[in-house]
Scaffold this active site. Structure first.
Site, PDB file in Angstrom:
ATOM      1  N   GLU A 111      -1.864  -8.887   4.439  1.00  0.00           N
ATOM      2  CA  GLU A 111      -1.886  -9.352   5.860  1.00  0.00           C
ATOM      3  C   GLU A 111      -3.149  -9.610   6.681  1.00  0.00           C
ATOM      4  O   GLU A 111      -3.238 -10.230   7.648  1.00  0.00           O
ATOM      5  CB  GLU A 111      -1.146  -8.341   6.963  1.00  0.00           C
ATOM      6  CG  GLU A 111      -1.562  -7.031   7.046  1.00  0.00           C
ATOM      7  CD  GLU A 111      -1.410  -6.044   5.886  1.00  0.00           C
ATOM      8  OE1 GLU A 111      -1.708  -4.778   6.166  1.00  0.00           O
ATOM      9  OE2 GLU A 111      -0.924  -6.280   4.740  1.00  0.00           O
ATOM     10  N   CYS A 119       1.055  -0.977   0.123  1.00  0.00           N
ATOM     11  CA  CYS A 119       0.086  -0.033   0.059  1.00  0.00           C
ATOM     12  C   CYS A 119       1.010   1.092   0.016  1.00  0.00           C
ATOM     13  O   CYS A 119       1.554   1.811  -0.976  1.00  0.00           O
ATOM     14  CB  CYS A 119      -1.079  -0.053   1.012  1.00  0.00           C
ATOM     15  SG  CYS A 119      -2.238   1.085   1.052  1.00  0.00           S
ATOM     16  N   GLY A 132      -2.945 -13.498  35.226  1.00  0.00           N
ATOM     17  CA  GLY A 132      -3.460 -13.824  33.861  1.00  0.00           C
ATOM     18  C   GLY A 132      -2.343 -14.654  33.308  1.00  0.00           C
ATOM     19  O   GLY A 132      -1.158 -14.952  34.082  1.00  0.00           O
ATOM     20  N   VAL A 133      -2.409 -15.149  31.911  1.00  0.00           N
ATOM     21  CA  VAL A 133      -1.653 -15.705  31.340  1.00  0.00           C
ATOM     22  C   VAL A 133      -0.337 -15.129  31.156  1.00  0.00           C
ATOM     23  O   VAL A 133       1.038 -15.607  31.378  1.00  0.00           O
ATOM     24  CB  VAL A 133      -2.147 -16.386  29.962  1.00  0.00           C
ATOM     25  CG1 VAL A 133      -1.175 -17.117  29.179  1.00  0.00           C
ATOM     26  CG2 VAL A 133      -3.204 -17.179  30.322  1.00  0.00           C
ATOM     27  N   ASP A 134      -0.322 -13.753  30.846  1.00  0.00           N
ATOM     28  CA  ASP A 134       0.805 -12.928  30.399  1.00  0.00           C
ATOM     29  C   ASP A 134       1.967 -13.244  31.529  1.00  0.00           C
ATOM     30  O   ASP A 134       3.080 -13.436  31.394  1.00  0.00           O
ATOM     31  CB  ASP A 134       0.676 -11.662  29.944  1.00  0.00           C
ATOM     32  CG  ASP A 134      -0.411 -11.742  28.801  1.00  0.00           C
ATOM     33  OD1 ASP A 134      -0.302 -12.689  27.995  1.00  0.00           O
ATOM     34  OD2 ASP A 134      -1.126 -10.576  28.736  1.00  0.00           O
ATOM     35  N   SER A 135       1.448 -12.640  32.797  1.00  0.00           N
ATOM     36  CA  SER A 135       2.388 -12.259  33.806  1.00  0.00           C
ATOM     37  C   SER A 135       2.899 -13.714  34.295  1.00  0.00           C
ATOM     38  O   SER A 135       3.986 -13.939  34.825  1.00  0.00           O
ATOM     39  CB  SER A 135       1.805 -11.525  34.874  1.00  0.00           C
ATOM     40  OG  SER A 135       0.655 -12.413  35.527  1.00  0.00           O
ATOM     41  N   SER A 136       1.874 -14.637  34.068  1.00  0.00           N
ATOM     42  CA  SER A 136       2.494 -16.080  34.575  1.00  0.00           C
ATOM     43  C   SER A 136       3.861 -16.590  33.848  1.00  0.00           C
ATOM     44  O   SER A 136       4.647 -17.101  34.374  1.00  0.00           O
ATOM     45  CB  SER A 136       1.309 -17.178  34.560  1.00  0.00           C
ATOM     46  OG  SER A 136       0.228 -16.720  35.636  1.00  0.00           O
ATOM     47  N   HIS A 164      -3.717  -5.225   0.959  1.00  0.00           N
ATOM     48  CA  HIS A 164      -2.986  -5.443   2.175  1.00  0.00           C
ATOM     49  C   HIS A 164      -3.110  -7.039   2.303  1.00  0.00           C
ATOM     50  O   HIS A 164      -4.289  -7.812   2.911  1.00  0.00           O
ATOM     51  CB  HIS A 164      -3.915  -4.874   3.341  1.00  0.00           C
ATOM     52  CG  HIS A 164      -3.616  -3.331   3.543  1.00  0.00           C
ATOM     53  ND1 HIS A 164      -2.692  -3.040   4.241  1.00  0.00           N
ATOM     54  CD2 HIS A 164      -4.220  -2.464   2.702  1.00  0.00           C
ATOM     55  CE1 HIS A 164      -2.619  -1.502   4.105  1.00  0.00           C
ATOM     56  NE2 HIS A 164      -3.574  -1.078   3.380  1.00  0.00           N
TER      57      HIS A 164
END
Length: 520
Positions: A181, A89, A235-239, A179
């Site tokens: 993506e 683009c 949560g998943v992220d911090s774990s 695009h």
């Protein structure tokens, strides 16, 4: 092995950021082919790219015109690096403009295209290998290329775009006006894969094991023998961050689990049992619920809630860290999507994220964000690669501000309890129906709206609970989940019968965009 040697051994495709809110999806798609990819500023120099040594470069889309006074440019020496380049683009228009072609401003030739369009391939091309001669693609442009630079030739067009795909195979320069993506470009993944594998020569051997090696080396180099403080949210992220950091630096990590009074039902005990018990993380549990809820009393604006919670988290860490010795770093579970939604140099802010906004200027820690190049599905894959059990890795995503942004308007204990109990019922029934892996995210929201109802022959005037359930691949776009009616009926019946102060249930059928996943 040092971080530098690990990075040099990993093939990389660099995406230059020109401002599209979804340009990081380009990097995400390329990673799906086993090739490491990440965004860099469009201001990067050719020399800096030489040092990174990528096998390919992508110029992303963006909202600007190449003729605008503030148009984002490119170091012209990048075109002389003899590295394959794909312009998407705005990226294609930039290549054309800088190399001597012609780009017509929006509207001058009736060239605007927004939405799906049919691409007609006029010549064979390695970029389009294995795709049909006519294919649906997503166009989103005002300006258009009307003359291509010397050495380029036409590959494809559309009804409203005379040059929808161009290439200079001698210099390995490619441009597409659409695009690839996004999923609306039906063969977009094939096109990006052709660029990565066939044109750039990628081996396709990048994996989460590579990422673990890279991040552990980076963490050890950054931290040295100093100490790190991690805030566990449940949560998943911090774990995942906690387990990764422990693998990298062991007992140099101290985790603080702040119970801010905004957690899901029984979440505090579950976090301590799983991460403190099973994985042996050193966790300090802090009951700061009164402190947070007092600050949030009568606050209705969602941005103020996020800022208050973001600030207070750090102040709590300050209080706890002052009891420890030699803590220099604060680790966070910030993801790629968090950074993009909070805005970058080129992208507009959608909403501030608690990990990347609302932090006080006098914060005493340096930040470590090991996941800030990953999407949510990649974080889950990382957790599995680290040996974490599925019950942790597949926990429902939970925002740092907790239930504060799932209670519309002012927060009260009564509202919080309606969300805790209704959310527990929702999660239980989704799991019973075997849908917990099919639905990306699901939760309940206290809308703050009261309505009249009838229960036990008596009039009620109670809260309306909204159910939000979505399907997604990477969290950047999402559709509402089409849950079976019998499942929704059972959830609704249980909530109004088992949760006090609730008499009405509604189902959110909005996609992202235009809505975000969370209500606030």
């Amino acid at each position: 092995m040092t971080e530098i040697s690990i990075l040099n051994d990993v093939q990389k495709i660099i995406v230059l950021d020109y401002g599209s809110q979804y340009n990081q999806l380009i990097a995400r798609r390329i990673r799906e082919f086993g090739v490491f990819s990440e965004l860099k500023s469009h201001k990067i120099t050719a020399q800096e790219l030489r040092e990174i040594n990528p096998i390919g470069i992508v110029l992303s889309g963006g909202p600007n015109s190449v003729y605008a006074d503030n148009a984002f440019g490119i170091d012209p020496e990048i075109f002389e690096l003899e590295i394959p380049i794909l312009g998407i683009c705005y990226g294609m228009q930039l290549i054309t403009h800088k190399l001597g072609g012609k780009v017509v401003p929006a509207g001058q030739a009736g060239n605007r295209e927004y939405g799906q369009s049919t691409l007609h391939l006029r010549e064979t091309s390695k970029l389009f290998s294995g795709t049909p001669q006519e294919q649906l693609v997503l166009m989103s442009h005002g300006d258009a290329v009307t003359e291509i630079p010397e050495g380029f030739h036409l590959v494809g067009d559309s009804n409203d775009c005379p040059y929808a795909a161009i290439e200079n195979t001698e210099k390995n320069l490619y441009g597409i006006q659409f695009h690839p993506e996004v999923r609306h470009s039906v063969y977009g993944n094939d096109i990006l894969k052709n660029f990565a594998i066939s044109i750039c020569g990628a081996r396709g051997d990048w994996s989460m094991d590579n990422f673990i090696d890279m991040e552990i080396a980076k963490i050890r180099e950054t931290v040295g023998d100093r100490k790190v403080l991690l805030g566990l949210s449940g949560g998943v992220d911090s774990s995942v961050v906690g387990v990764l950091l422990q693998k990298a630096i062991g007992d140099q990590l101290t985790c603080i689990f702040v119970d801010h009074g905004l957690l899901r039902k029984d979440e505090g005990d579950q976090v301590m049992g799983m991460l403190g018990g099973k994985f042996g993380l050193n966790i300090i549990r802090v009951d700061a619920s009164k402190r947070f809820l007092d600050l949030l009393a009568d606050v209705e604006d969602p941005e103020k809630k996020r800022k208050i919670i973001g600030n207070e988290f750090v102040y709590v860490f300050d209080d706890e860290a002052s009891k420890l010795k030699g803590v220099d770093f604060l680790a966070q579970g910030t993801l790629y999507t968090d950074i993009i939604e909070s805005g970058t140099e080129t992208a507009q802010t959608i909403k501030s994220h608690h990990n990347v906004g609302g932090l006080p200027e006098d914060m005493q820690f340096e930040l470590i964000e090991p996941l800030n190049t990953l999407f949510k599905d990649e974080v889950r894959a990382l957790g599995i690669a680290l040996g974490m059990p599925e019950e942790i890795v597949w926990r429902q995503p939970f925002p740092g501000p907790g239930l504060a942004i799932r209670v519309m308007g002012a927060i009260t204990e009564e509202k919080l309890e309606t969300v805790r109990e209704s959310d527990a019922i929702l999660r239980e029934e989704i799991a019973k129906a075997g849908l917990d892996r099919d639905v990306w995210q699901y939760f309940t929201v206290n809308t703050g709206v009261r309505s009249v109802g009838v229960m036990g022959d008596g009039r009620t005037y109670d809260y309306t609970i909204a159910i939000r359930a979505i399907t997604s691949i990477d969290g950047m776009t999402a559709d509402f989940a089409q849950l079976p009616w019998d499942v929704l009926k059972k959830i609704s019946t249980r909530i109004v019968n088992e949760v006090d102060h609730v008499n009405r249930i509604v189902y959110d059928i909005t996609s992202k965009p235009p809505a975000t996943v969370e209500w606030e």
